[in-house]
Write a protein that holds these residues in place. Structure first.
Motif, PDB file in Angstrom:
ATOM      1  N   ALA A   1       2.212   1.713  -3.525  1.00 20.14           N
ATOM      2  CA  ALA A   1       1.143   2.191  -4.412  1.00 20.14           C
ATOM      3  C   ALA A   1       0.818   3.655  -4.134  1.00 20.14           C
ATOM      4  O   ALA A   1       0.577   4.430  -5.057  1.00 20.14           O
ATOM      5  CB  ALA A   1      -0.105   1.327  -4.238  1.00 20.14           C
ATOM      6  N   SER A   2       0.835   4.041  -2.871  1.00 24.61           N
ATOM      7  CA  SER A   2       0.562   5.431  -2.505  1.00 24.61           C
ATOM      8  C   SER A   2       1.637   6.356  -3.045  1.00 24.61           C
ATOM      9  O   SER A   2       1.338   7.436  -3.581  1.00 24.61           O
ATOM     10  CB  SER A   2       0.469   5.558  -0.990  1.00 24.61           C
ATOM     11  OG  SER A   2       0.297   6.901  -0.619  1.00 24.61           O
ATOM     12  N   LYS A   3       2.901   5.948  -2.942  1.00 25.57           N
ATOM     13  CA  LYS A   3       3.998   6.764  -3.493  1.00 25.57           C
ATOM     14  C   LYS A   3       3.881   6.883  -5.000  1.00 25.57           C
ATOM     15  O   LYS A   3       4.122   7.942  -5.580  1.00 25.57           O
ATOM     16  CB  LYS A   3       5.350   6.151  -3.108  1.00 25.57           C
ATOM     17  CG  LYS A   3       5.701   6.340  -1.658  1.00 25.57           C
ATOM     18  CD  LYS A   3       7.031   5.684  -1.343  1.00 25.57           C
ATOM     19  CE  LYS A   3       7.338   5.788   0.147  1.00 25.57           C
ATOM     20  NZ  LYS A   3       8.594   5.120   0.497  1.00 25.57           N
ATOM     21  N   ARG A   4       3.524   5.791  -5.666  1.00 29.37           N
ATOM     22  CA  ARG A   4       3.364   5.810  -7.123  1.00 29.37           C
ATOM     23  C   ARG A   4       2.235   6.753  -7.524  1.00 29.37           C
ATOM     24  O   ARG A   4       2.352   7.511  -8.479  1.00 29.37           O
ATOM     25  CB  ARG A   4       3.098   4.398  -7.630  1.00 29.37           C
ATOM     26  CG  ARG A   4       3.134   4.288  -9.144  1.00 29.37           C
ATOM     27  CD  ARG A   4       2.988   2.864  -9.625  1.00 29.37           C
ATOM     28  NE  ARG A   4       4.110   2.068  -9.157  1.00 29.37           N
ATOM     29  CZ  ARG A   4       4.003   0.825  -8.672  1.00 29.37           C
ATOM     30  NH1 ARG A   4       2.822   0.256  -8.589  1.00 29.37           N
ATOM     31  NH2 ARG A   4       5.068   0.158  -8.278  1.00 29.37           N
ATOM     32  N   LYS A   5       1.116   6.724  -6.768  1.00 27.21           N
ATOM     33  CA  LYS A   5      -0.004   7.624  -7.058  1.00 27.21           C
ATOM     34  C   LYS A   5       0.406   9.073  -6.882  1.00 27.21           C
ATOM     35  O   LYS A   5       0.067   9.932  -7.689  1.00 27.21           O
ATOM     36  CB  LYS A   5      -1.194   7.316  -6.146  1.00 27.21           C
ATOM     37  CG  LYS A   5      -2.052   6.192  -6.592  1.00 27.21           C
ATOM     38  CD  LYS A   5      -3.255   6.071  -5.674  1.00 27.21           C
ATOM     39  CE  LYS A   5      -4.084   4.872  -6.015  1.00 27.21           C
ATOM     40  NZ  LYS A   5      -5.220   4.712  -5.091  1.00 27.21           N
ATOM     41  N   GLN A   6       1.130   9.365  -5.807  1.00 28.20           N
ATOM     42  CA  GLN A   6       1.575  10.737  -5.560  1.00 28.20           C
ATOM     43  C   GLN A   6       2.511  11.215  -6.671  1.00 28.20           C
ATOM     44  O   GLN A   6       2.438  12.364  -7.106  1.00 28.20           O
ATOM     45  CB  GLN A   6       2.270  10.843  -4.197  1.00 28.20           C
ATOM     46  CG  GLN A   6       1.344  10.702  -3.026  1.00 28.20           C
ATOM     47  CD  GLN A   6       0.267  11.778  -3.016  1.00 28.20           C
ATOM     48  OE1 GLN A   6       0.506  12.925  -3.356  1.00 28.20           O
ATOM     49  NE2 GLN A   6      -0.937  11.386  -2.647  1.00 28.20           N
TER      50      GLN A   6
ATOM     51  N   GLN B   1       0.829  -1.209   0.000  1.00 27.41           N
ATOM     52  CA  GLN B   1       0.000   0.000   0.000  1.00 27.41           C
ATOM     53  C   GLN B   1       0.860   1.254   0.000  1.00 27.41           C
ATOM     54  O   GLN B   1       0.534   2.246  -0.644  1.00 27.41           O
ATOM     55  CB  GLN B   1      -0.944  -0.001   1.200  1.00 27.41           C
ATOM     56  CG  GLN B   1      -2.074  -0.978   1.085  1.00 27.41           C
ATOM     57  CD  GLN B   1      -2.936  -1.020   2.353  1.00 27.41           C
ATOM     58  OE1 GLN B   1      -2.593  -0.423   3.367  1.00 27.41           O
ATOM     59  NE2 GLN B   1      -4.046  -1.738   2.273  1.00 27.41           N
ATOM     60  N   SER B   2       1.963   1.217   0.713  1.00 21.86           N
ATOM     61  CA  SER B   2       2.874   2.352   0.760  1.00 21.86           C
ATOM     62  C   SER B   2       3.492   2.611  -0.614  1.00 21.86           C
ATOM     63  O   SER B   2       3.583   3.756  -1.064  1.00 21.86           O
ATOM     64  CB  SER B   2       3.968   2.097   1.792  1.00 21.86           C
ATOM     65  OG  SER B   2       4.915   3.122   1.780  1.00 21.86           O
TER      66      SER B   2
END
Length: 121
Positions: free
Chosen positions: A19-24, A16-17
């Motif tokens: 994926a969150s960095k990739r989204k940001q 999840q971390s």
């Protein structure tokens, strides 16, 4: 048993971390205007849109820059004059304007408008 559960939770948190960095990262690239993904700018999509835009533009070119065969039968055009150089220049200018517009993310209609504008129509 507890270790397996704990390992699964850690792995879930890590994914999840990431994926969150990739989204940001994607969000910041979209805001900067530098975001590129495989679907949006793939060659197959570009080729399809380019062909469609050129097909639409071809009708306008035939009206204002006819080839020699059509110029001989159209009213208002001199049948003895060679229109091929004017037509080829118009095709070159309009096709480069269309491809530049599509590469920057414009739609087909906007690309056709820019192609027409590039040849003065």
């Amino acid at each position: 048993m507890i270790f397996d559960w704990l390992r699964a939770k850690i792995e879930e948190f890590r994914s999840q971390s990431i994926a969150s960095k990739r989204k940001q990262k994607n969000i910041s690239q979209i805001e900067e205007g530098t975001y590129r993904d495989a679907y949006t700018f793939s060659n197959s999509k570009f080729n399809d849109e380019y062909d469609l835009a050129c097909g639409i533009l071809k009708r306008k070119l035939n009206e204002h820059f006819p080839d020699n065969y059509h110029a001989s039968s159209c009213a208002g055009f001199d049948p003895q004059r060679d229109y091929s150089s004017e037509r080829s220049e118009a095709i070159d200018k309009s096709s480069s304007a269309i491809s530049c517009a599509l590469r920057t993310g414009s739609g087909v209609n906007r690309a056709v408008e820019l192609g027409l504008k590039s040849i003065g129509l």
